[in-house]
Structures are given as structure tokens and as C-alpha cells.
Scaffold this motif. Sequence first.
Motif, short mmCIF file in Angstrom:
data_model
loop_
_atom_site.label_atom_id
_atom_site.label_comp_id
_atom_site.label_asym_id
_atom_site.label_seq_id
_atom_site.Cartn_x
_atom_site.Cartn_y
_atom_site.Cartn_z
N ALA A 274 40.46 36.48 45.97
CA ALA A 274 40.27 36.37 44.53
C ALA A 274 38.79 36.44 44.17
O ALA A 274 38.41 37.04 43.15
CB ALA A 274 40.88 35.07 44.02
N ALA A 275 37.94 35.83 44.98
CA ALA A 275 36.49 35.87 44.73
C ALA A 275 35.95 37.29 44.85
O ALA A 275 35.09 37.72 44.06
CB ALA A 275 35.77 34.93 45.69
N ILE A 276 36.46 38.04 45.84
CA ILE A 276 36.03 39.43 46.01
C ILE A 276 36.47 40.26 44.80
O ILE A 276 35.70 41.08 44.28
CB ILE A 276 36.60 40.00 47.31
N THR A 277 37.69 40.04 44.35
CA THR A 277 38.18 40.75 43.16
C THR A 277 37.32 40.44 41.95
O THR A 277 36.97 41.34 41.17
CB THR A 277 39.64 40.36 42.87
N ALA A 278 36.96 39.17 41.78
CA ALA A 278 36.11 38.77 40.65
C ALA A 278 34.76 39.46 40.72
O ALA A 278 34.21 39.89 39.70
CB ALA A 278 35.95 37.26 40.64
N MET A 279 34.21 39.57 41.92
CA MET A 279 32.92 40.23 42.09
C MET A 279 33.03 41.72 41.77
O MET A 279 32.18 42.28 41.07
CB MET A 279 32.41 40.03 43.51
N GLU A 280 34.09 42.36 42.26
CA GLU A 280 34.28 43.79 41.98
C GLU A 280 34.48 44.04 40.50
O GLU A 280 34.08 45.09 39.98
CB GLU A 280 35.48 44.31 42.77
N ALA A 281 35.10 43.09 39.81
CA ALA A 281 35.34 43.24 38.37
C ALA A 281 34.15 42.80 37.54
O ALA A 281 34.20 42.86 36.31
CB ALA A 281 36.57 42.43 37.96
N GLU A 282 33.09 42.35 38.21
CA GLU A 282 31.86 41.90 37.54
C GLU A 282 32.14 40.77 36.56
O GLU A 282 31.61 40.74 35.45
CB GLU A 282 31.17 43.07 36.84
N LEU A 283 32.97 39.82 36.99
CA LEU A 283 33.24 38.64 36.18
C LEU A 283 32.06 37.68 36.29
O LEU A 283 31.22 37.80 37.18
CB LEU A 283 34.54 37.97 36.64
N PRO A 284 31.95 36.71 35.37
CA PRO A 284 30.80 35.79 35.38
C PRO A 284 30.65 35.05 36.71
O PRO A 284 31.62 34.86 37.45
CB PRO A 284 31.13 34.81 34.24
N GLU A 285 29.42 34.61 37.00
CA GLU A 285 29.13 33.95 38.27
C GLU A 285 29.97 32.69 38.48
O GLU A 285 30.32 32.36 39.61
CB GLU A 285 27.64 33.61 38.35
N HIS A 286 30.28 31.97 37.39
CA HIS A 286 31.02 30.73 37.56
C HIS A 286 32.51 30.95 37.88
O HIS A 286 33.24 30.00 38.12
CB HIS A 286 30.90 29.85 36.31
N THR A 287 32.94 32.22 37.90
CA THR A 287 34.34 32.50 38.22
C THR A 287 34.72 31.98 39.60
O THR A 287 35.81 31.42 39.79
CB THR A 287 34.62 34.01 38.14
N GLU A 288 33.83 32.15 40.57
CA GLU A 288 34.14 31.70 41.93
C GLU A 288 34.38 30.19 41.97
O GLU A 288 35.28 29.72 42.67
CB GLU A 288 33.00 32.08 42.87
N ASP A 289 33.59 29.43 41.22
CA ASP A 289 33.79 27.98 41.16
C ASP A 289 35.15 27.65 40.54
O ASP A 289 35.85 26.74 41.00
CB ASP A 289 32.68 27.32 40.36
N CYS A 290 35.50 28.38 39.48
CA CYS A 290 36.80 28.14 38.83
C CYS A 290 37.95 28.47 39.78
O CYS A 290 38.96 27.75 39.82
CB CYS A 290 36.91 28.98 37.56
N ILE A 291 37.81 29.55 40.55
CA ILE A 291 38.85 29.92 41.51
C ILE A 291 39.05 28.82 42.54
O ILE A 291 40.18 28.40 42.84
CB ILE A 291 38.48 31.25 42.21
N LEU A 292 37.94 28.32 43.09
CA LEU A 292 38.02 27.26 44.09
C LEU A 292 38.63 25.99 43.50
O LEU A 292 39.48 25.34 44.12
CB LEU A 292 36.63 26.97 44.65
N ARG A 293 38.23 25.67 42.30
CA ARG A 293 38.77 24.47 41.66
C ARG A 293 40.26 24.63 41.36
O ARG A 293 41.05 23.70 41.55
CB ARG A 293 38.00 24.21 40.36
N ALA A 294 40.66 25.81 40.92
CA ALA A 294 42.06 26.06 40.62
C ALA A 294 42.94 25.95 41.86
O ALA A 294 44.12 25.60 41.77
CB ALA A 294 42.23 27.44 39.98
N ALA A 295 42.36 26.27 43.01
CA ALA A 295 43.13 26.23 44.25
C ALA A 295 43.18 24.85 44.87
O ALA A 295 43.98 24.62 45.80
CB ALA A 295 42.54 27.22 45.26
N THR A 296 42.36 23.91 44.39
CA THR A 296 42.23 22.63 45.09
C THR A 296 42.50 21.40 44.23
O THR A 296 42.59 20.29 44.78
CB THR A 296 40.82 22.49 45.69
#
Length: 399
Positions: A274-296
Motif C-alpha cells: 500500500a505504501a508503494i502504491t501511495a508513492m507511485e500515485a504521488e499521494l501526500p507524505e503522511h499517507t504512509e503513516d495513515c496506512i500504518l495506523r489503519a493496519a494497527t
Amino acid sequence: MATSRQPWSVPGVILFSHGEFSYEVDLSRPLVEELAQSRLGEIIVPAWERTEKKRLREVIVRSLPPTSSDDPEMLERMRARLREEAHLATYLQHPRIARTLGPYEVQGVLYIVSDRVEGTSINSLITYSQMREKLLSPAFCLYVGAEVAGALHYAHTCKDENGAPLGIVHRDLNPARIFLEPEGGVILTDFARARSLLPGRVASTLPRPHGDVFYCSPEALLCEETDPLSDLFSLGLVLLELATWRHLYSMPHLRPSDLEKALTPKAKKQVLDAAITAMEAELPEHTEDCILRAATFTRQDVDSLTEPLAHPLRSIVRRLIQRNPGDRYQSAADVEADLRAGLAALGASYGATEALDEVLFSLEGASMNQRVIGPTNEGQLPPDMVTEEDIITERGGTT
């Protein structure tokens, strides 16, 4: 007969006419500040809908000139995406949903007209309540939530002319998409990123989150299938923030390294993908934090965050923001019913008039505290533009 001039070529002219209505740039506004243009050439500007004799209402006009892109194939995909958005909007005829009209094609230019919503966004109301250092009342939160849930139920259950379900999911429900009107009504805006089963709809290029990632459901952030229950999760996040100023994805005391340790190998791979997809889609930097939080995040986290809420708002929000969709409310109608029952249980009448009075008091308090006067007209500009990631790649999918 429809007529048109090239947008912005002559100040103050009619952009285009359709039937008895024309759309005129409002020169009394600071147009240079409000005009917006996307990387793909879509232009957005405030305007007036008018007849030959008088102006009727303020709108937002989006236009896509035939020369907005050097790539003809990309341009045609952009035009198809805007046409689909306008087509879907024809089914969303509800008093609590902002209207979108069109598409109108005049001399090669594609136009879409949207309501310019008057009032104040819930996003701004959260800010003003913080400036005033006083939370908005549980009654206000119950009222806003019930109105939005009613609009969502309408959208989620829309059918086409043949009675087939359209399967609409908003996918971008957040405080900036919800407005309190000058009379106290609630308006839900921007179905531009909605998913639907409308025949001929198209798939986006990546299975990724749509809209503001800070309000996406766990399944959206983790690139899983979304459905109406995803919108209900987003509504829960909005109500939690409105009522407490807190957010499930913002827990500063939890370190990312500790959260990663809690992931199973399977969940870790899903988070990484999901983090790789977010990077490829040029989503905001805080997306990775949201992904991790959503999973945990855990049920205990939900219970702790919602504990300060008054009953019954506590139990409603708690049920809305469960990670497992099966543990959430199963329809927006059920959410609306519980929110309205909770409002009635307070014993005092609370509706549009009371909501407006509370907001005006909150705005006055914020102004006195911070020497800032709240907006009285905060029409959303711009609405979502078409981006590269919204452009189609294949026919027959859902977006």
C-alpha cells in the motif's frame, strides 16, 4: 442555441450559454486569486448563472478546452472522466447533496457547472471551536451526523432508470466536504471521486485511496475493495474530530517502529504494498503513516478515543470506526436512525435553527479570542479536479 467564447480571452464576458441560462464570470471577485488550473488543463472559476435580465445564483464552472493537453489520447480520457462524473450526478437529486450540472460542450470546450455552496465547512467549524477553546455540543454533532447519514443513505441506495442499484460510494467524505448553510441546513458536496456501477464507468489506473487519506477507511488505505461501509467509517472519523478534536490516525505517543513490530508478516507485506502504491500515485507524505495506523489500531484505541464522548454519541461513533466492516453499522439508514434517536433523547428540540445559533456563537467566540472573523460564505473552490490517477485505463470497471 449554445454559444461560447474562449475562457478568459476577454474579461467579463459570458463563458457560455445553454438554453435560457448563461454563465458569467463575476468581475467583482478577485478572480486571479480564485481561478484554479490543474496540470492537465482543467480550469475552475466562480461564476454567475443568469438569464438575459438578471443573475440567479453563484456557481462554479469547470472547463476543459480542446487544446488543454498535448496528448490527444490523454485529453479524451479526461473528457470521458468529466462526462461520467456529470452523468452520475444526474442521479444525485437530494436536498442535502450539492448539485452538478452538465456536461455542456460548446465549440469544443467541455463545461460542468456545480453549486457554489454558501455557508461554513465543518473543517472550519472545528478550527473555530479550537480557537474558542470550547467543543461544539453533542447535539450539534448528532444533528450534523444525522443529516450527512441521510444524504449518504440516499446516494448508497440510488438506482438507475431500470431499477438497477448504482452502488455509489462517496470515497472522499471529510470535514471539508460538509457545509453548514446560512440557514443551518447541512450540505454534502463533491461526489467527483465517487465509485459506482454506472454502465460504462471506467477503472482508475491504480487501486489506491481516493480523496483525503486522513479520513479514508482502513480498507481504502490498504488498497482493498471499498463499499458504502467505507463511507460510514469516514463519517465516524469526522464526528470523532468534530466532537473531540481528536483523530484515530493521529496518535503521537505511538512510534511507527513499535507499530511495525505489531504487524504479522502478511499485514507487513500489505502495508508495504500500500505504501508503494501511495508513492507511485504521488499521494501526500503522511499517507504512509495513515496506512500504518489503519493496519494497527486496536479496539482498545477506539474505546479510549471515544470515551470522552457523551452517550449515545459515544456508542455510535465507536461502532462506526471499527476496522472490520462487519463490526460497523451495516447501512447509513441505521446510522441516521440512531443519531436522530440520540438527538431526540436529549429532550430539547434541536435542528437547523439551533445549529445555526450555536455556530454563530462559536464564530463570535473564535473572533474575540483570536481576532479572526469566520467566513460567512465559504463556497468550495476548487472542487476536485481530474488528475492523472483519475484517468481511465480500461472499460467496464468501477471507479
